[in-house]
Design an enzyme around this catalytic site. Structure first.
Site, PDB file in Angstrom:
ATOM      1  N   ASP A  21       0.780  -0.985   0.097  1.00  0.00           N
ATOM      2  CA  ASP A  21       0.011   0.024  -0.034  1.00  0.00           C
ATOM      3  C   ASP A  21       0.851   1.292  -0.022  1.00  0.00           C
ATOM      4  OD1 ASP A  21      -2.132   1.426  -0.029  1.00  0.00           O
ATOM      5  OD2 ASP A  21      -2.771   1.126   2.264  1.00  0.00           O
ATOM      6  N   HIS A  38       2.328   3.428  -9.167  1.00  0.00           N
ATOM      7  CA  HIS A  38       2.288   2.113  -9.403  1.00  0.00           C
ATOM      8  C   HIS A  38       3.458   1.440 -10.291  1.00  0.00           C
ATOM      9  CE1 HIS A  38      -1.751   2.439  -7.527  1.00  0.00           C
ATOM     10  NE2 HIS A  38      -2.366   2.940  -8.476  1.00  0.00           N
ATOM     11  N   LEU A 132      10.299 -20.685  -4.708  1.00  0.00           N
ATOM     12  CA  LEU A 132       9.184 -19.763  -3.925  1.00  0.00           C
ATOM     13  C   LEU A 132       7.849 -19.940  -4.989  1.00  0.00           C
ATOM     14  CD1 LEU A 132       8.632 -17.147  -2.270  1.00  0.00           C
ATOM     15  CD2 LEU A 132       9.185 -15.852  -4.159  1.00  0.00           C
TER      16      LEU A 132
HETATM   17  C1  IPE Z   1      -5.566  -2.644  -0.060  1.00  0.00           C
HETATM   18  O1  IPE Z   1      -5.215  -1.438  -0.355  1.00  0.00           O
HETATM   19  C2  IPE Z   1      -5.598  -3.332  -1.410  1.00  0.00           C
HETATM   20  C3  IPE Z   1      -4.294  -3.590  -2.115  1.00  0.00           C
HETATM   21  C4  IPE Z   1      -3.092  -3.169  -1.722  1.00  0.00           C
HETATM   22  C5  IPE Z   1      -4.227  -4.168  -3.126  1.00  0.00           C
HETATM   23  P1  IPE Z   1      -6.189   0.002  -0.393  1.00  0.00           P
HETATM   24  O2  IPE Z   1      -5.483   0.960  -0.601  1.00  0.00           O
HETATM   25  O3  IPE Z   1      -7.158  -0.437  -1.621  1.00  0.00           O
HETATM   26  O4  IPE Z   1      -7.070  -0.270   0.851  1.00  0.00           O
HETATM   27  P2  IPE Z   1      -7.715   0.924   1.636  1.00  0.00           P
HETATM   28  O5  IPE Z   1      -9.057   1.314   0.861  1.00  0.00           O
HETATM   29  O6  IPE Z   1      -7.036   1.796   2.232  1.00  0.00           O
HETATM   30  O7  IPE Z   1      -8.424   0.030   2.965  1.00  0.00           O
HETATM   31  C1  IPE Z   2      -1.529   0.305  -3.206  1.00  0.00           C
HETATM   32  O1  IPE Z   2      -1.424   1.701  -3.183  1.00  0.00           O
HETATM   33  C2  IPE Z   2      -1.800  -0.082  -4.649  1.00  0.00           C
HETATM   34  C3  IPE Z   2      -3.163  -0.642  -5.061  1.00  0.00           C
HETATM   35  C4  IPE Z   2      -4.089  -0.503  -4.170  1.00  0.00           C
HETATM   36  C5  IPE Z   2      -3.627  -1.248  -6.483  1.00  0.00           C
HETATM   37  P1  IPE Z   2      -2.626   2.510  -3.353  1.00  0.00           P
HETATM   38  O2  IPE Z   2      -3.014   2.851  -4.764  1.00  0.00           O
HETATM   39  O3  IPE Z   2      -3.586   2.202  -2.582  1.00  0.00           O
HETATM   40  O4  IPE Z   2      -1.910   3.953  -2.845  1.00  0.00           O
HETATM   41  P2  IPE Z   2      -2.328   4.836  -1.385  1.00  0.00           P
HETATM   42  O5  IPE Z   2      -2.843   4.216  -0.397  1.00  0.00           O
HETATM   43  O6  IPE Z   2      -3.679   5.575  -2.299  1.00  0.00           O
HETATM   44  O7  IPE Z   2      -1.111   5.792  -1.359  1.00  0.00           O
HETATM   45 MG    MG Z   3      -4.043   2.514  -0.374  1.00  0.00          MG
END
Ligand code: IPE
Ligand code: IPE
Ligand code: MG
Length: 253
Positions: A21, A38, A132
């Protein structure tokens, strides 16, 4: 001494699960678009997969895209899917070189046809690798997985393949997408969020949880080693007392 040398190789978690995240915030800090985050997150995936394989971790699950993430702006979803296809295509030779086997858990029927095709090919091409297990959680949510498992159990009961009285915790485990893998022993979430976000709710029952403020695109092998060291310094009691656990350790050695 690197953190890596402090890790007790005999006591590695058999399965590490990571909620990757913070890509969006990482990009925003740099005044860039979320997709830039990303894109840089892919470099962390490469680095962590390599680090886990080098250590001899057997199973690594990466939460890459949740069922709920389909509700993000269309350009971001499309960008993520394109990045997915491109990354898989590029990474297969490296996976094979490192004896890594790719698996996917999630509602794959939701993915664009191109992504499904690339994934199927990559899964096939790495299927004989014995190192792995890299498990990508894609279009995944735990509640979807549990509903899916209950549906399959109900179908098997209806067809007389299974008796309701015979359903145990093991039965449920066998119907989950992760049936072939042990439960994660360590769950890492980056970016300073303290929640599970619909990830492996059943499987994480006794996992050690590790939260770090590091944003995913900055997460590297050294951060993984830190998390493993933290895990190795914990006492996992599984409901027993500390004295019982210590006694068991003495008896074992
Ligand atoms: C969780 O992250 C999903 C992934 C890392 C793929 P999100 O950014 O979507 O989760 P919330 O919305 O903060 O709970
Ligand atoms: C995690 O990073 C990747 C996915 C959920 C696809 P985020 O896109 O949720 O990044 P933040 O949480 O908005 O910073
Ligand atoms: Mg996120």
């Amino acid at each position: 001494m690197s953190q890596k040398d402090k890790i007790n190789i005999q006591q590695l978690p058999k399965h590490i699960a990571i909620i990757m995240d913070g890509n969006g915030r990482w990009a925003k800090e740099k005044g860039e678009d979320r997709l830039f985050g990303h894109l840089n997150g892919v470099e962390s995936v490469r680095n962590i997969v390599e680090g886990a394989a080098e250590l001899g971790i057997q199973n690594l699950t990466l939460y890459a895209f949740s069922t709920e993430n389909w509700d993000r702006p269309e350009y971001e979803v499309t960008g993520l899917m394109e990045l997915l296809v491109e990354t898989i295509r590029k990474e297969v030779p490296t996976l094979n070189k490192n004896n890594i086997r790719l698996h996917v858990i999630g509602d794959i029927s939701m993915l664009p046809a191109m992504a499904k095709k690339e994934l199927d090919e990559a899964i096939n091409e790495t299927s004989t690798n014995t190192g792995l297990n890299l498990i990508m959680a894609l279009s995944y949510s735990s509640r979807w997985e549990i509903a899916h498992a209950v549906k399959k159990i109900a179908e098997d009961v209806k067809q007389n393949k299974l008796q309701p009285g015979d359903i145990t915790q093991q039965t449920i485990q066998q119907y989950l997408c992760t049936s072939q893998f042990p439960d994660p022993e360590l769950m890492i979430r980056t970016s300073g969020e303290y929640r599970i976000s619909n990830f492996l709710l059943y499987q994480l029952a006794y996992a050690e949880l590790y939260f770090t403020n590091t944003l995913w695109p900055d997460f590297r092998k050294e951060n993984l080693y830190e998390a493993i060291l933290d895990y190795q310094n914990r006492e996992r009691r599984f409901g027993k007392t500390s004295e019982q656990i210590k006694q068991e350790e003495i008896t074992k050695s």
